[in-house]
Write a protein that holds these residues in place. Structure first.
Motif, PDB file in Angstrom:
ATOM      1  N   MET A   1      45.943  41.174   2.903  1.00 18.62           N
ATOM      2  CA  MET A   1      46.594  42.383   2.432  1.00 18.62           C
ATOM      3  C   MET A   1      45.657  43.127   1.487  1.00 18.62           C
ATOM      4  O   MET A   1      45.088  42.549   0.576  1.00 18.62           O
ATOM      5  N   THR A   2      45.487  44.420   1.724  1.00 16.10           N
ATOM      6  CA  THR A   2      44.645  45.255   0.891  1.00 16.10           C
ATOM      7  C   THR A   2      45.502  46.276   0.168  1.00 16.10           C
ATOM      8  O   THR A   2      46.359  46.921   0.768  1.00 16.10           O
ATOM      9  N   ILE A   3      45.296  46.417  -1.127  1.00 13.54           N
ATOM     10  CA  ILE A   3      46.011  47.398  -1.921  1.00 13.54           C
ATOM     11  C   ILE A   3      45.004  48.438  -2.369  1.00 13.54           C
ATOM     12  O   ILE A   3      44.033  48.119  -3.060  1.00 13.54           O
ATOM     13  N   ASP A   4      45.206  49.684  -1.966  1.00  9.48           N
ATOM     14  CA  ASP A   4      44.278  50.746  -2.321  1.00  9.48           C
ATOM     15  C   ASP A   4      44.559  51.240  -3.737  1.00  9.48           C
ATOM     16  O   ASP A   4      45.695  51.554  -4.094  1.00  9.48           O
ATOM     17  N   ILE A   5      43.521  51.291  -4.541  1.00 10.06           N
ATOM     18  CA  ILE A   5      43.629  51.847  -5.883  1.00 10.06           C
ATOM     19  C   ILE A   5      42.500  52.845  -6.068  1.00 10.06           C
ATOM     20  O   ILE A   5      41.462  52.757  -5.417  1.00 10.06           O
ATOM     21  N   PRO A   6      42.697  53.837  -6.923  1.00 15.46           N
ATOM     22  CA  PRO A   6      41.653  54.849  -7.097  1.00 15.46           C
ATOM     23  C   PRO A   6      40.397  54.275  -7.714  1.00 15.46           C
ATOM     24  O   PRO A   6      40.449  53.416  -8.601  1.00 15.46           O
ATOM     25  N   HIS A   7      39.256  54.740  -7.240  1.00 20.17           N
ATOM     26  CA  HIS A   7      37.975  54.313  -7.802  1.00 20.17           C
ATOM     27  C   HIS A   7      37.833  54.915  -9.192  1.00 20.17           C
ATOM     28  O   HIS A   7      38.094  56.090  -9.400  1.00 20.17           O
ATOM     29  N   ILE A  28      47.234  47.818 -10.074  1.00 18.09           N
ATOM     30  CA  ILE A  28      45.844  47.348 -10.156  1.00 18.09           C
ATOM     31  C   ILE A  28      45.821  45.833 -10.292  1.00 18.09           C
ATOM     32  O   ILE A  28      44.977  45.150  -9.692  1.00 18.09           O
ATOM     33  N   PHE A  29      46.753  45.287 -11.069  1.00 18.37           N
ATOM     34  CA  PHE A  29      46.837  43.831 -11.195  1.00 18.37           C
ATOM     35  C   PHE A  29      47.079  43.178  -9.840  1.00 18.37           C
ATOM     36  O   PHE A  29      46.466  42.152  -9.511  1.00 18.37           O
ATOM     37  N   GLU A  30      47.973  43.760  -9.022  1.00 14.84           N
ATOM     38  CA  GLU A  30      48.227  43.220  -7.686  1.00 14.84           C
ATOM     39  C   GLU A  30      46.981  43.301  -6.817  1.00 14.84           C
ATOM     40  O   GLU A  30      46.687  42.386  -6.029  1.00 14.84           O
ATOM     41  N   ALA A  31      46.227  44.394  -6.962  1.00 18.30           N
ATOM     42  CA  ALA A  31      44.990  44.531  -6.199  1.00 18.30           C
ATOM     43  C   ALA A  31      43.964  43.483  -6.625  1.00 18.30           C
ATOM     44  O   ALA A  31      43.217  42.943  -5.802  1.00 18.30           O
ATOM     45  N   GLU A  32      43.911  43.166  -7.914  1.00 19.17           N
ATOM     46  CA  GLU A  32      42.994  42.140  -8.418  1.00 19.17           C
ATOM     47  C   GLU A  32      43.327  40.771  -7.838  1.00 19.17           C
ATOM     48  O   GLU A  32      42.422  39.982  -7.533  1.00 19.17           O
ATOM     49  N   LYS A  33      44.597  40.485  -7.706  1.00 20.70           N
ATOM     50  CA  LYS A  33      44.991  39.212  -7.099  1.00 20.70           C
ATOM     51  C   LYS A  33      44.328  39.033  -5.746  1.00 20.70           C
ATOM     52  O   LYS A  33      43.772  37.976  -5.436  1.00 20.70           O
ATOM     53  N   LYS A  39      40.179  34.854  -3.848  1.00 24.20           N
ATOM     54  CA  LYS A  39      38.870  34.591  -3.268  1.00 24.20           C
ATOM     55  C   LYS A  39      37.927  33.864  -4.230  1.00 24.20           C
ATOM     56  O   LYS A  39      36.764  33.651  -3.892  1.00 24.20           O
ATOM     57  N   SER A  40      38.410  33.524  -5.409  1.00 27.93           N
ATOM     58  CA  SER A  40      37.537  32.910  -6.416  1.00 27.93           C
ATOM     59  C   SER A  40      37.979  31.484  -6.712  1.00 27.93           C
ATOM     60  O   SER A  40      38.995  31.004  -6.211  1.00 27.93           O
ATOM     61  N   TRP A  41      37.220  30.810  -7.558  1.00 25.30           N
ATOM     62  CA  TRP A  41      37.444  29.392  -7.842  1.00 25.30           C
ATOM     63  C   TRP A  41      38.366  29.216  -9.033  1.00 25.30           C
ATOM     64  O   TRP A  41      38.293  29.953 -10.015  1.00 25.30           O
ATOM     65  N   HIS A  42      39.252  28.213  -8.930  1.00 19.85           N
ATOM     66  CA  HIS A  42      40.245  27.933  -9.962  1.00 19.85           C
ATOM     67  C   HIS A  42      40.167  26.466 -10.367  1.00 19.85           C
ATOM     68  O   HIS A  42      40.028  25.581  -9.514  1.00 19.85           O
ATOM     69  N   TYR A  43      40.303  26.226 -11.667  1.00 16.13           N
ATOM     70  CA  TYR A  43      40.363  24.846 -12.155  1.00 16.13           C
ATOM     71  C   TYR A  43      41.618  24.169 -11.607  1.00 16.13           C
ATOM     72  O   TYR A  43      42.714  24.738 -11.651  1.00 16.13           O
ATOM     73  N   ALA A  44      41.453  22.943 -11.109  1.00 20.36           N
ATOM     74  CA  ALA A  44      42.585  22.188 -10.566  1.00 20.36           C
ATOM     75  C   ALA A  44      42.951  20.996 -11.447  1.00 20.36           C
ATOM     76  O   ALA A  44      44.112  20.823 -11.836  1.00 20.36           O
ATOM     77  N   CYS A  45      41.960  20.150 -11.757  1.00 18.06           N
ATOM     78  CA  CYS A  45      42.231  18.951 -12.536  1.00 18.06           C
ATOM     79  C   CYS A  45      40.908  18.273 -12.870  1.00 18.06           C
ATOM     80  O   CYS A  45      39.831  18.773 -12.517  1.00 18.06           O
ATOM     81  N   THR A  58      49.310  18.628  -8.263  1.00 17.43           N
ATOM     82  CA  THR A  58      49.714  19.920  -7.712  1.00 17.43           C
ATOM     83  C   THR A  58      49.356  21.031  -8.696  1.00 17.43           C
ATOM     84  O   THR A  58      49.263  20.822  -9.904  1.00 17.43           O
ATOM     85  N   LEU A  59      49.168  22.231  -8.155  1.00 11.74           N
ATOM     86  CA  LEU A  59      48.927  23.396  -8.991  1.00 11.74           C
ATOM     87  C   LEU A  59      49.413  24.636  -8.274  1.00 11.74           C
ATOM     88  O   LEU A  59      49.704  24.593  -7.064  1.00 11.74           O
ATOM     89  N   GLN A  60      49.508  25.723  -9.020  1.00 11.21           N
ATOM     90  CA  GLN A  60      49.990  26.977  -8.462  1.00 11.21           C
ATOM     91  C   GLN A  60      49.041  28.092  -8.852  1.00 11.21           C
ATOM     92  O   GLN A  60      48.667  28.236 -10.021  1.00 11.21           O
ATOM     93  N   ILE A  61      48.628  28.887  -7.870  1.00  3.78           N
ATOM     94  CA  ILE A  61      47.785  30.054  -8.090  1.00  3.78           C
ATOM     95  C   ILE A  61      48.619  31.266  -7.690  1.00  3.78           C
ATOM     96  O   ILE A  61      48.798  31.549  -6.505  1.00  3.78           O
TER      97      ILE A  61
END
Length: 378
Positions: A1-7, A28-33, A39-45, A58-61
């Motif tokens: 899903m792509t969210i268009d935001i102004p440049h 913009i926050f939704e677009a950042e998600k 698409k980036s790395w998250h600490y798990a444990c 278990t974890l939640q992103i």
């Protein structure tokens, strides 16, 4: 899903900061998600959380549920925490399983994610032993920490962190014997601000002299330095070589004396803080356009002074952390003011304590992920 935001305007990440709307707009926050955090790395444990075969965490992103597990051959794997049958969540919290069984219809999976049993499905023997399996999630490891990435096409963690890992190894080459201390932490809790405000604030010490008096009494911030890289920023802050200060006591013979900080885009920080020997990972966890969480996990050797460690933890949590929380709360409020549109950078590459080159570099990284077609260079 792509969210268009102004440049944003062309001055952004050059002479001007990100616009205030980029710290406050839910769209913009939704677009950042989608553009960054999916698409980036998250600490798990910690790897030590998965010592035994079948151990899981278990974890939640955001709205995505994941679990990491140690399989029988010792490998750590990660999967989406959802049954392939009808979508029920498989696991909660942490624990240990020989077989992962869905509580809805008793479909069972081995520790490699392969379906091994579908309850009373004799008429559908094609299920068990078929190609049905849990959807995997990428896993990476560094310094005893486990990370996950929801993007199957992302570069491996070892590749993404190769340069920052080499930089860390040059400062602290031997972390053998370092263990997690769950009662040790210098920062933490809820920040009433956008995640980028917390990162902006972390990345510059231009505010330290006015906002962090005890920190500056302990450190020689005037001689701090930094280096900018494609996906990380390294900052060095020497101490004032004082055993007693307005912050906490340091043993100049036994302790880590200086501060070393590595910011890895988008929100991970590795650090060595002055005081009893330590190595930490922390991250700013985005919650909403106006709220984030700061998490912290610290590794220390067994033989550190518990009293000095406790003193540093108390100061970090109750003094430095609170000072930063108040700063970030005020800046977040400023993002809604009609009198503010975009900020300015103070740029002085020769004086690390005065420069906001680091903030600009973070914004350039951000622009490259959010607007790849713009060709912004880091």
């Amino acid at each position: 899903m792509t969210i268009d935001i102004p440049h944003p305007p062309s001055e952004v990440a050059h002479s001007r900061t990100l616009p205030g709307s980029f710290y406050a707009d839910p769209a913009i926050f939704e677009a950042e998600k989608q553009a960054i955090f999916m698409k980036s790395w998250h600490y798990a444990c910690l790897e030590t959380d998965l010592l035994n075969k079948g151990a899981f965490v278990t974890l939640q992103i955001f709205d995505q549920h994941v679990f990491v597990v140690r399989e029988k051959d010792g490998q750590i794997r990660a999967f989406y925490n959802v049954c392939a049958h009808r979508g029920h969540q498989l696991l909660e919290g942490r624990g240990q399983k020989k077989v992962i069984t869905c509580p809805y219809h008793d479909w069972s999976y081995d520790l490699t994610g392969q379906l091994v049993a579908a309850r009373q499905s004799r008429g559908h023997k094609k299920f068990a032993g078929s190609s049905i399996c849990l959807k995997p999630v990428q896993v990476g490891y560094f310094a005893g920490f486990v990370f996950v990435n929801l993007d199957a096409g992302a570069a491996p963690f070892s590749e993404y962190t190769a340069e920052v890992a080499a930089s860390i190894a040059s400062i602290i080459p031997d972390r053998a014997g370092y263990k997690a201390r769950k009662d040790v932490g210098y920062f933490g809790g809820e920040y009433e601000c956008n995640w980028k405000i917390a990162i902006d604030n972390f990345l510059e010490c231009y505010h330290c002299e006015t906002a962090h008096k005890s920190f500056c009494d302990m450190m020689d911030a005037e001689h701090s330095t930094f280096t900018l890289h494609e996906n990380f920023i390294y900052q060095f802050v020497p101490s004032g070589r004082k055993e007693t200060s307005a912050a906490y006591p340091i043993d100049l013979q036994e302790d880590a004396v200086d501060g070393h900080f590595w910011f890895l885009f988008p929100n991970i920080i590795f650090s060595i803080f002055p005081g009893t020997k330590n190595f930490s990972v922390s991250w700013v966890e985005p919650v909403s356009a106006e709220r984030s969480l700061r998490r912290f996990v610290t590794l220390t050797p067994d033989n550190v002074s518990k009293e000095r460690e406790a003193a540093r933890s108390r100061w970090g949590l109750n003094v430095l952390n609170e000072e930063d929380r108040q700063i970030c709360r005020s800046v977040q409020q400023g993002m809604f003011q009609r009198g503010f549109d975009m900020g300015y950078y103070v740029l002085d590459s020769q004086n690390g304590n005065l420069s906001e080159d680091t903030v600009r570099q973070f914004h350039r990284m951000y622009m490259r992920w959010m607007f790849p077609q713009a060709g912004v260079r880091t």
